[in-house]
Design an enzyme around this catalytic site. Structure first.
Site, PDB file in Angstrom:
ATOM      1  N   CYS A  16       0.794  -1.223   0.000  1.00  0.00           N
ATOM      2  CA  CYS A  16       0.000   0.000   0.000  1.00  0.00           C
ATOM      3  C   CYS A  16       0.829   1.278   0.000  1.00  0.00           C
ATOM      4  CB  CYS A  16      -0.953  -0.016   1.183  1.00  0.00           C
ATOM      5  SG  CYS A  16      -1.956  -1.527   1.239  1.00  0.00           S
ATOM      6  N   HIS A  27      -3.757   6.362   0.960  1.00  0.00           N
ATOM      7  CA  HIS A  27      -4.086   5.008   0.510  1.00  0.00           C
ATOM      8  C   HIS A  27      -5.523   4.697   0.897  1.00  0.00           C
ATOM      9  CE1 HIS A  27      -4.368   0.736   0.206  1.00  0.00           C
ATOM     10  NE2 HIS A  27      -4.335   0.560   1.510  1.00  0.00           N
ATOM     11  N   ASN A  45     -10.072  -1.498  -2.021  1.00  0.00           N
ATOM     12  CA  ASN A  45      -8.667  -1.291  -1.679  1.00  0.00           C
ATOM     13  C   ASN A  45      -7.819  -1.972  -2.744  1.00  0.00           C
ATOM     14  OD1 ASN A  45      -6.044  -1.614  -0.646  1.00  0.00           O
ATOM     15  ND2 ASN A  45      -6.731  -1.837   1.456  1.00  0.00           N
TER      16      ASN A  45
END
Length: 336
Positions: free
Chosen positions: A114, A260, A290
């Site tokens: 990430c 993120h 995500n």
């Protein structure tokens, strides 16, 4: 030496999984519960025969088709993935061939999640400062859904597959600022796929289920949500502060914060803890989930396209997660 983002694009796999599909497998969930708690309405999932490098190539082709940069001008390829096609060879080498790039260029993979996009910007800036490259193609791509157990209701609601392509050069629309980077490997076991590497090469077939019915297995992605949440709250506020200090800026001078896109609950908690107004804190995970290292570049593109980011804006990027690792920088968008 000043370095800039010259162009940026993303690619999404064709298969789209809505919350309605998820709740068929997990009737204890509801569409509304997933949307309100996780913040995701739909996510894209790579096809069975579609790899991270396949998606990275498609993202790059979308970028090159715009004509803002030619393939022959690329002199380094950086590929961020935790979903490589093979243990060896390097996926970036195959990507060079598939894209038809020059042979007198550098190409390498780096394994980060990430935080990977921001780390990639730092690597590209370093290559350019060292006189090694003039136009760096930074690719991110993940197929985390291939690591998820079919009964993993928590992670299946969160993660989406995607790829992005960014060209960093000596001119462009967003100047890349100074960086703040961090690492704490003591948290490695809290977000991990244990088997398949050199330490545990063979599948363990050790699936078990916790008291909430969540699968735990060495052969699939394991995430300790509470520990990841604690790590994030402990490190992201100082990351933001250090990034501001390194760039000689105050929080009030940042027009947009692009973090993120982990999940809605975590992002909301961070925003409130950092005392950032909602209109300066960008969300776009509802349409994508995500997407790991691709979440920040996708959010940047969405924010530019929907008019959230304007010419002259300062935009703070913050990536954080698996490793543990974290990274921040500021983009200064050019004035016309």
């Amino acid at each position: 030496m000043n370095t800039y983002i010259k162009d940026i694009a993303y690619y999404l796999p064709q298969t789209e999984i809505s919350n309605e599909v998820i709740v068929r497998d997990f009737p204890e969930w509801s569409v509304e519960k997933i949307a309100s708690k996780v913040g995701v309405d739909k996510r894209h999932v790579a096809a069975e025969d579609e790899t991270a490098s396949d998606m990275a190539v498609k993202a790059a082709e979308i970028l090159f088709q715009r004509g803002n940069i030619r393939k022959e001008d690329i002199d380094f390829v950086l590929f961020c993935t935790q979903s490589p096609d093979y243990k060896l060879p390097t996926s970036a080498c195959m990507i060079q061939h598939q894209l038809g790039l020059r042979k007198d260029i550098g190409a390498l993979d780096f394994n980060l999640g990430c935080s990977g996009f921001v780390y990639g910007l730092s690597l590209a800036k370093g290559l350019m400062a060292g006189g090694i490259a003039s136009n760096v193609l930074l690719l991110t791509a993940e197929t985390y859904n291939k690591y998820l157990h079919p009964k993993d209701k928590g992670n299946r609601t969160i993660f989406g597959d995607a790829a992005s392509a960014t060209v960093i050069g000596m001119s462009g629309f967003a100047q890349i600022g100074e960086f703040s980077l961090g690492t704490d490997g003591s948290g490695a076991n809290n977000l991990i796929v244990r088997s398949g590497g050199s330490r545990i090469p063979e599948a363990k077939n050790d699936i078990r289920f916790d008291e909430n019915g969540n699968p735990i297995s060495s052969d699939y992605l394991y995430m300790n949500g509470s520990e990841i949440f604690t790590f994030t709250l402990d490190n992201v506020p100082s990351l933001v502060n250090d990034t501001l200090v390194n760039n000689g800026l105050e929080k009030e001078t940042i027009n947009q914060f692009v973090f993120h896109q982990a999940n809605k609950y975590m992002l909301n908690f961070l925003r409130k803890k950092l005392e950032i107004e909602q209109d300066r804190f960008y969300y776009c995970l509802s349409k994508f989930g995500n997407t790991v290292s691709s979440s920040i570049p996708i959010a940047l593109i969405e924010a530019i396209d929907d008019g959230t980011i304007h010419e002259g804006d300062n935009v703070l990027l913050a990536g954080f997660g698996v490793g543990y690792s974290w990274a921040g920088t500021v983009l200064r968008f050019s004035k016309s």
